[in-house]
Design an enzyme around this catalytic site. Structure first.
Site, PDB file in Angstrom:
ATOM      1  CD  GLU A 112      -2.196  -1.402   3.021  1.00  0.00           C
ATOM      2  OE1 GLU A 112      -2.196  -0.606   3.672  1.00  0.00           O
ATOM      3  OE2 GLU A 112      -2.313  -2.464   3.356  1.00  0.00           O
ATOM      4  CE  LYS A 114       4.619   5.326   7.178  1.00  0.00           C
ATOM      5  NZ  LYS A 114       4.213   6.798   7.488  1.00  0.00           N
TER       6      LYS A 114
HETATM    7  N1  5U1 Z   1      -0.762   1.946   4.303  1.00  0.00           N
HETATM    8  C1  5U1 Z   1      -0.718   2.063   5.749  1.00  0.00           C
HETATM    9  N2  5U1 Z   1      -0.148   3.244   6.429  1.00  0.00           N
HETATM   10  N3  5U1 Z   1       0.164   2.637   7.706  1.00  0.00           N
HETATM   11  C2  5U1 Z   1       0.385   3.194   8.778  1.00  0.00           C
HETATM   12  N4  5U1 Z   1      -0.717   1.106   6.437  1.00  0.00           N
HETATM   13  C3  5U1 Z   1      -0.602   1.147   7.762  1.00  0.00           C
HETATM   14  N5  5U1 Z   1      -0.612   0.619   8.577  1.00  0.00           N
HETATM   15  C4  5U1 Z   1       0.004   1.039   9.846  1.00  0.00           C
HETATM   16  C5  5U1 Z   1       0.437   2.372   9.832  1.00  0.00           C
HETATM   17  C6  5U1 Z   1       0.941   3.072  11.173  1.00  0.00           C
HETATM   18  O1  5U1 Z   1       0.046   0.323  10.871  1.00  0.00           O
HETATM   19  C7  5U1 Z   1      -0.475  -0.943  11.128  1.00  0.00           C
HETATM   20  C8  5U1 Z   1       0.376  -1.952  10.156  1.00  0.00           C
HETATM   21  C9  5U1 Z   1      -0.248  -1.337  12.504  1.00  0.00           C
END
Ligand code: 5U1
Length: 696
Positions: A112, A114
């Protein structure tokens, strides 16, 4: 249902569907004029019959008025953060660790973008949005539901079969186009523009008045879940994202699935190439092990899951001129050289200062005043000077550099005390301690900060004035401040700055700010032991250690009289931290400050010590590597934890013991390098056998 109620219901559904089409699918279904007519009609119906207003009515997106503060929200499931990778080698390490951890074939990863925004959580109960909060420290965030409701891509009600509870985790961001538009309009109104979309999103969510947030172009993408009840979640993360989409939640369209290091790197390259054309800022991509049962098996370490990683894009860089090098004195006296730069835009932000870290870094860079330097900033970290363009160095007529190398001053520019460099450390420190006003100010700013004593209204400027005009020396002095002190101080500060506030011109004295500050100070009197311990600013005692200490000792007196050996028994407290704690409480002036805080009515509940970590391995951090014949690494980890050990994923100076099975690799090398005890499987089995007997 009356015909009016039926019509109101119909209008709400029409508007929600139009919002979904417009804000999520980017495919408007109705002309603006029609949409506006629906809103007007709904408002008229609700005005005539207020009982028709429902919590999910689009008229309620901007509801309520400015509040004076945000309430705290305990997250039902902690909000984790992500570990970062900056290179292919680090991604390869991650993939290898996952493969080792799950002991299976090449797994799928959900991949994905970020999004560069602010992490938030939304709580839906029976489909209705009931709570929304920031991440905060991961355990407790701030309730910003009134602001989140104003974001049109956040559904106020889920569509389809609504679960009993669904906590949605995701990112609030400001789309690039909205950011540009907002700033153009702000400039035209003579207002300060937003620094960048990320700051724009964060600042907008922290507005106390939702009517202000409603004017900011914000949007939301979901990427995970917290507490879930009454819903069978899909077995993979990627399918779970689709499940969320079916409930009406917006997802980043670039999310997909990839395999193996080559698949992850190809995704990284693709998104990197698309980055500039995406409608939102991103600062990397995220890889997540797709199979949720395997995620659970790997669990998390500290605040980040072992099954996911953020692969960051390289920092953004620009050229500028170094105009001067100053030094700043931090809370613990650490001297940081700071580069004063000719202003330059880096990644959308004007940079005028950058850190040079320490004198070793200056020597490594060989950076001198007048040099052309490369400034780098990555995400929200402090900009730094990355390197010098030597070809552009100004030279004297004889060809030697025009300017000399920089040397750290030997005398603190703030207090005149000696600056010393500790053997073996890169950092130089002012020896003035709390005699040094710079250290005192930083100590006060830290003490008052949100995660410490949380004193509302005490910002940096006020702290500077309080110290400069001699109203406050120690943190305990804050609790002795009176209204007339603050008013007198403000008058002196205004005189110094040559400003005459409007109120003074009118012959009035503004005291509201001072009353608010005194109220904030007063409120902070009732607190918790962990906050006090963190607020005291003991070197190397962060929030996590403060929490451990509070739990372990139960009360402050027990901690203050603890010996080094007793401190070493606390999980996570090693020789350095234990001597810092003991050293701090051995200082008479620190004990006096604590006594003065207590005398001023600062109080916290004290309880019984909670020392749940027991057993022969209590206080030991153990790392497992290689494969074991008798059991899986998870089982071995669980057995060690049952004997009090903390099981960690990587070897560091804090590691007490490495258990190395067959084909142990780099961790074994590192442990040997650091002189850490290493056991083979036979030693582990022998230990477990002995200690299982004694506990049986
Ligand atoms: N795309 C995405 N950004 N993001 C940020 N997924 C994602 N997952 C996160 C965070 C902090 O945390 C989980 C994996 C716990």
């Amino acid at each position: 249902m009356s015909s009016r109620a039926l019509r109101a219901d119909e209008l709400r559904k029409l508007i929600a569907a139009a919002d979904h089409a417009y804000y999520q699918l980017d495919a408007p279904t109705v002309p603006d004029a029609e949409y506006d007519r629906w809103m007007l009609e709904l408002r008229a119906l609700e005005a005539a019959e207020p009982e028709l207003i429902t919590a999910d009515s689009p008229t309620q997106r901007v509801a309520g008025r400015a509040s004076s503060t945000f309430l705290e929200v305990q997250h039902a499931v902690p909000m984790l953060s992500l570990n970062n990778a900056f290179s292919e080698a680090e991604v390869a390490d991650f993939v290898r660790r996952i493969a080792e951890g799950i002991g299976g074939a090449e797994p799928d990863f959900s991949v994905e973008p970020k999004i560069d925004g602010l992490a938030i959580t939304l709580r839906y109960e029976d489909g209705l949005l009931v709570q929304g909060a920031t991440r905060g420290d991961g355990a407790t965030g701030e309730d910003v539901i009134a602001n989140l409701r104003t974001i049109r891509s956040i559904p106020l009600r889920l569509t389809g079969q609504a679960p009993e509870v669904l906590e949605v985790r995701g990112e609030v961001y400001m789309p690039k186009a909205g950011f540009e538009r907002y700033n153009a309009e702000a400039l035209a109104r003579g207002e300060k523009p937003l620094a960048n979309p990320r700051n724009g999103a964060a600042g907008s969510l922290r507005q106390l008045d939702p009517r202000i947030t409603a004017k900011r172009p914000l949007a939301f993408f979901a990427y995970g879940v917290g507490e879930v009840r009454g819903l069978d979640l899909a077995e993979t993360h990627s399918a779970m994202l689709r499940q969320m989409r079916d409930l009406g939640l917006p997802l980043a369209p670039e999310a997909t699935v990839a395999q193996g290091i080559s698949g992850l790197m190809a995704y990284y390259a693709r998104i990197g190439a698309e980055r500039d054309t995406l409608p939102y800022d991103i600062d990397g991509v995220v890889y997540k092990l797709d199979q949720r049962s395997l995620q659970e098996r790997l669990g998390f370490l500290s605040r980040a899951p072992r099954w996911a990683i953020a692969h960051k894009f390289p920092a953004q860089e620009e050229l500028t001129t170094l105009e001067a090098i100053d030094v700043q004195v931090g809370r613990t006296g650490a001297i940081t050289p700071v580069a004063r730069l000719k202003p330059v835009r880096v990644g959308g932000v004007v940079v005028t200062n950058a850190t040079l870290h320490n004198i070793d870094q200056i020597a490594r860079l060989d950076v001198r005043v007048g040099d052309t330097v490369v400034v780098r900033r990555a995400g929200d970290v402090i900009p730094e000077v990355a390197r010098v363009v030597l070809e552009r160095r100004p030279l004297a007529v004889d060809g030697s550099p025009l300017n000399a190398s920089f040397a750290i001053p030997t005398i603190c520019p703030e207090c005149g005390s000696a600056i010393e460099r500790v053997e073996g450390e890169a950092v130089s420190r002012c020896t003035g301690g709390l005699f040094c006003p710079a250290q005192r100010k930083q100590a006060l700013i830290h003490f008052a900060s949100r995660r410490a004593m949380d004193i509302e209204g005490l910002g940096e400027r006020l702290v500077e004035d309080l110290v400069d005009f001699g109203y406050v020396e120690t943190v305990a002095d804050l609790y002795r401040l009176r209204l007339d002190d603050l008013v007198a101080m403000k008058r002196r500060a205004d005189e110094r700055d040559g400003v005459t506030p409007e109120t003074v011109k009118q012959g009035k004295i503004a005291t509201r700010w001072a009353e608010n500050l005194l109220g904030g100070i007063d409120q902070s009197r009732s607190t918790t032991l962990e906050r006090v311990l963190f607020a005291l600013g003991i070197r190397d005692v962060g929030e996590a250690t403060a929490k451990q200490l509070a739990r372990w000792f139960g009360g402050l007196d027990a901690l203050m009289s603890a010996s080094i050996e007793e401190l070493l028994a606390v999980p996570d407290v090693g020789p350095v931290v234990s001597s810092r704690i003991a050293g701090f409480f051995a200082e008479l002036h620190n004990r006096e400050v604590i006594a003065a805080l207590r005398a001023a009515g600062v109080q916290w509940p004290e309880g019984m010590p909670q020392r749940t970590v027991e057993g022969p391995l209590a206080g030991k951090t153990v790392v497992l590597t290689g494969s074991l014949a008798a059991f899986s690494r998870d089982e071995a980890g669980a057995r060690l934890e049952a004997l009090g050990a903390k099981v960690a994923g990587s070897v560091s100076k804090k590691t007490s013991l490495l258990v190395a099975g067959e084909a142990a690799g780099s961790k074994l090398d590192k442990a040997r390098e650091l002189g850490i005890d290493v056991w083979d499987e036979a030693a582990l089995l022998a230990f477990l056998a002995t200690h299982s007997e004694s506990s049986a």
